[in-house]
Design a protein around this motif. Sequence first.
Motif, PDB file in Angstrom:
ATOM      1  N   UNK A  99       0.739  -1.033  -0.064  1.00 46.29           N
ATOM      2  CA  UNK A  99       0.128  -0.135  -0.020  1.00 46.29           C
ATOM      3  C   UNK A  99       0.799   1.302   0.230  1.00 46.29           C
ATOM      4  N   UNK A 101     -13.135   0.946   8.220  1.00 48.76           N
ATOM      5  CA  UNK A 101     -13.158   0.214   7.073  1.00 48.76           C
ATOM      6  C   UNK A 101     -14.305   0.963   6.096  1.00 48.76           C
ATOM      7  N   UNK A 138     -19.609  -1.576   3.674  1.00 52.63           N
ATOM      8  CA  UNK A 138     -20.167  -2.416   2.865  1.00 52.63           C
ATOM      9  C   UNK A 138     -21.571  -2.647   2.880  1.00 52.63           C
ATOM     10  N   UNK A 181     -14.968   0.223  -4.212  1.00 49.31           N
ATOM     11  CA  UNK A 181     -13.876  -0.198  -4.661  1.00 49.31           C
ATOM     12  C   UNK A 181     -12.550   0.355  -4.362  1.00 49.31           C
ATOM     13  N   UNK A 217      -3.495  -7.086  -3.406  1.00 50.69           N
ATOM     14  CA  UNK A 217      -3.380  -5.697  -2.488  1.00 50.69           C
ATOM     15  C   UNK A 217      -4.732  -4.990  -2.955  1.00 50.69           C
ATOM     16  N   UNK A 218      -4.911  -4.013  -2.368  1.00 50.27           N
ATOM     17  CA  UNK A 218      -6.103  -3.232  -2.214  1.00 50.27           C
ATOM     18  C   UNK A 218      -6.469  -2.661  -3.654  1.00 50.27           C
ATOM     19  N   UNK A 230      -7.889  -6.252  -4.679  1.00 50.24           N
ATOM     20  CA  UNK A 230      -9.477  -6.237  -3.633  1.00 50.24           C
ATOM     21  C   UNK A 230     -10.404  -5.161  -4.712  1.00 50.24           C
ATOM     22  N   UNK A 231      -9.912  -4.082  -4.925  1.00 53.95           N
ATOM     23  CA  UNK A 231     -11.044  -3.370  -5.715  1.00 53.95           C
ATOM     24  C   UNK A 231     -11.427  -3.894  -6.914  1.00 53.95           C
ATOM     25  N   UNK A 269     -14.047  -6.656  -6.599  1.00 49.15           N
ATOM     26  CA  UNK A 269     -15.211  -5.984  -6.262  1.00 49.15           C
ATOM     27  C   UNK A 269     -15.842  -5.316  -7.482  1.00 49.15           C
ATOM     28  N   UNK A 270     -15.181  -4.790  -8.331  1.00 51.52           N
ATOM     29  CA  UNK A 270     -15.574  -4.306  -9.730  1.00 51.52           C
ATOM     30  C   UNK A 270     -16.277  -5.487 -10.498  1.00 51.52           C
ATOM     31  N   UNK A 275      -8.557 -19.135  -1.231  1.00 53.06           N
ATOM     32  CA  UNK A 275      -7.694 -18.028  -0.854  1.00 53.06           C
ATOM     33  C   UNK A 275      -6.484 -18.694  -0.129  1.00 53.06           C
ATOM     34  N   UNK A 324      -6.349 -12.883   4.715  1.00 58.60           N
ATOM     35  CA  UNK A 324      -6.201 -12.043   5.742  1.00 58.60           C
ATOM     36  C   UNK A 324      -6.588 -10.468   4.939  1.00 58.60           C
ATOM     37  N   UNK A 325      -6.416 -10.131   3.999  1.00 55.81           N
ATOM     38  CA  UNK A 325      -6.643  -9.048   3.311  1.00 55.81           C
ATOM     39  C   UNK A 325      -8.508  -8.943   3.205  1.00 55.81           C
ATOM     40  N   UNK A 381      -9.599  -8.565   7.028  1.00 54.50           N
ATOM     41  CA  UNK A 381      -9.659  -7.440   7.728  1.00 54.50           C
ATOM     42  C   UNK A 381     -10.390  -6.325   7.036  1.00 54.50           C
ATOM     43  N   UNK A 382     -10.858  -6.221   5.896  1.00 53.34           N
ATOM     44  CA  UNK A 382     -11.658  -5.422   5.308  1.00 53.34           C
ATOM     45  C   UNK A 382     -12.932  -5.843   5.025  1.00 53.34           C
ATOM     46  N   UNK A 383     -13.373  -6.781   5.609  1.00 53.27           N
ATOM     47  CA  UNK A 383     -14.672  -7.519   6.056  1.00 53.27           C
ATOM     48  C   UNK A 383     -15.288  -7.865   4.836  1.00 53.27           C
ATOM     49  N   UNK A 384     -14.492  -7.754   3.674  1.00 54.46           N
ATOM     50  CA  UNK A 384     -14.888  -8.518   2.298  1.00 54.46           C
ATOM     51  C   UNK A 384     -15.292 -10.029   2.521  1.00 54.46           C
ATOM     52  N   UNK A 410     -18.938 -10.370   2.059  1.00 55.25           N
ATOM     53  CA  UNK A 410     -19.673  -9.851   1.041  1.00 55.25           C
ATOM     54  C   UNK A 410     -19.697 -11.034  -0.041  1.00 55.25           C
TER      55      UNK A 410
END
Lengths: 164, 111
Positions: free
Chosen positions: A54, A104, A107, A114, B55-56, B59-60, B63-64, B80, B86-87, B90-93, B96
Amino acid sequence: MLHERKAVDPPLLDLSIPSDFHSVRKALQQTVETLEDLRLPVDLIASAQIVLAEALNNVVEHAYRDTAGTIRLCIFQTEGGVLCQIEDLGYPMPGGKMPEGLTVPDLSVPDLPEGGFGWYLSHTLSRELAYTRCGDRNLLSILLSAEQSPPKATTVAKNGKVPR
Amino acid sequence: MKLVTHPSEDTLIVRAAEDRIDAAVAIQFKDQMREIVQAPSARVILDLSQVVFLDSSGLGAVVAVMKLLGPDRRLELAGLTPTVEKVFRLTRMDTVFTIHRDAPATLRHVG
């Protein structure tokens, strides 16, 4: 203060990274290899790769958004983990501060976000995170602690590798 | 980047034959998936068992892809690896997406 910390020992890693995503990828791979060779906890290494990805990608995307430059990454061993310092000569962070990223992204909304995950991941996984600007240099310091991710007695990564 | 597709009844399985879905390839991944998911199927399973890092940006992009499918189709994830998990966690994805622990069996015999 995180920036003023003087490392007594030489860094574990001292890289000069060209400001593009493929070079960042190589630097991350090199970092993981170095930390694995040192038998650091698997979870600490995972956190380091996530946070450094990041931070370095941000420098490529924002600090060096319309120029090319070099990013310096130094990693030092600390008593409880690692200290990473990232230096670049690009634009400063907006307002001279890091984005807070304390929550975060939401969601629950129908139109899922995104973006906005990067800083949240960095703040969550770092024990300390500090940004400062010194003249024309950006300096980001990241302290990662193994305590946040306690080492297990035997850890086998899903790829079958056992830390030596 | 290399994406291997395997249609199976009403499910489209897409295996990411790459080690990393990151800033370097996120846009490519999204563009390629946009083409791939034009094939009609109620379910799309993205096999990430080869992906050791995301990475983010990655992840994005995932989602897209889910948003590209629209409300009537589901995007599920499989296999996974630890850092990727872990990613998502942590992001609660992980709340989803439906996440399968193992890669789909149908792909295990494909070379």
